[in-house]
Scaffold this motif. Structure first.
Motif, PDB file in Angstrom:
ATOM      1  N   GLY A 180       0.934  -1.589   0.039  1.00 22.15           N
ATOM      2  CA  GLY A 180       0.270   0.139   0.058  1.00 22.15           C
ATOM      3  C   GLY A 180       0.840   0.915  -0.308  1.00 22.15           C
ATOM      4  O   GLY A 180       0.531   2.422  -0.822  1.00 22.15           O
ATOM      5  N   ILE A 181       2.178   1.486   1.082  1.00 18.48           N
ATOM      6  CA  ILE A 181       2.939   2.800   0.910  1.00 18.48           C
ATOM      7  C   ILE A 181       3.139   2.398  -0.618  1.00 18.48           C
ATOM      8  O   ILE A 181       3.791   3.329  -1.169  1.00 18.48           O
ATOM      9  N   PHE A 182       3.781   1.306  -0.945  1.00 22.47           N
ATOM     10  CA  PHE A 182       4.560   1.740  -2.131  1.00 22.47           C
ATOM     11  C   PHE A 182       3.757   2.047  -3.330  1.00 22.47           C
ATOM     12  O   PHE A 182       4.184   2.945  -4.761  1.00 22.47           O
ATOM     13  N   THR A 183       2.410   1.691  -3.497  1.00 23.25           N
ATOM     14  CA  THR A 183       1.763   2.306  -4.278  1.00 23.25           C
ATOM     15  C   THR A 183       1.258   3.125  -4.117  1.00 23.25           C
ATOM     16  O   THR A 183       1.307   3.936  -4.866  1.00 23.25           O
ATOM     17  N   ILE A 184       0.641   3.963  -2.985  1.00 22.69           N
ATOM     18  CA  ILE A 184       0.585   5.424  -2.700  1.00 22.69           C
ATOM     19  C   ILE A 184       2.110   5.997  -3.449  1.00 22.69           C
ATOM     20  O   ILE A 184       2.052   7.066  -3.958  1.00 22.69           O
ATOM     21  N   ILE A 185       3.266   5.927  -3.060  1.00 24.11           N
ATOM     22  CA  ILE A 185       4.711   6.587  -3.732  1.00 24.11           C
ATOM     23  C   ILE A 185       4.435   7.017  -5.028  1.00 24.11           C
ATOM     24  O   ILE A 185       4.621   7.150  -5.218  1.00 24.11           O
TER      25      ILE A 185
END
Length: 175
Positions: free
Chosen positions: A59-64
């Protein structure tokens, strides 16, 4: 009247999102969604904890990936010094590289005889181009005394910038 012989050219190039970038974003979103469904619906015991951690990381990777969608490169040329900065979402500015006129070995359009000499040479490469097929890409090869090695920069200078660079490196600029 005060007359200045200073040379100053500033221009910005907006990066166009490539198909590879779109594929990465879509893949990350699909993987995050699949992990969410798997975590909520199918996991039991310790598997729930592992999948929850993976879900948070993904999720963090996708947001970035989705937050870095507005990228520009700014070329500032002042009295023989070229500074290239990356601007993300009109908020964050990061200096990519600074090149002095004495460090420049060659500036040429990609695909010309001069640039083909450096096609198969393994050099550190800074891609600061717009990824736009309608705009001509140029390659700049330079030697950094501080780093002790050669490097190349792919960028999209305007005629005004190339003319300013010719003032300090007449023999090294190929149009």
């Amino acid at each position: 009247m005060f007359e200045s012989n200073d040379t100053f050219v500033e221009e910005a190039v907006k990066v166009i999102e490539t198909a590879q970038d779109k594929t990465k974003k879509t893949g990350a979103a699909v993987a995050t969604f699949c992990l969410l469904v798997g975590t909520v619906g199918y996991s039991r015991g310790i598997l729930t904890l592992i999948m929850a951690i993976l879900l948070i990381i993904m999720g963090i990777f996708t947001i970035i990936l989705y937050s870095n969608k507005n990228i520009e490169y700014e070329y500032d040329y002042t009295n023989g010094s070229l500074e290239i900065a990356k601007i993300i979402n009109n908020e964050k500015r990061k200096k990519v590289v600074t090149i002095e006129s004495s460090e420049i070995k060659m500036v040429a359009a990609v695909g010309t005889n001069e640039s083909l000499k450096f096609d198969h040479v393994q050099l550190k490469t800074y891609d600061c181009s717009a990824h736009d097929e309608e705009v001509k890409d140029y390659i700049l090869v330079a030697h950094s005394e501080a780093k002790g090695n050669d490097f190349k920069v792919i960028f999209n200078p305007s005629d005004k910038l190339l003319t300013a660079m010719e003032k300090y490196n007449k023999r090294d600029i190929y149009r």
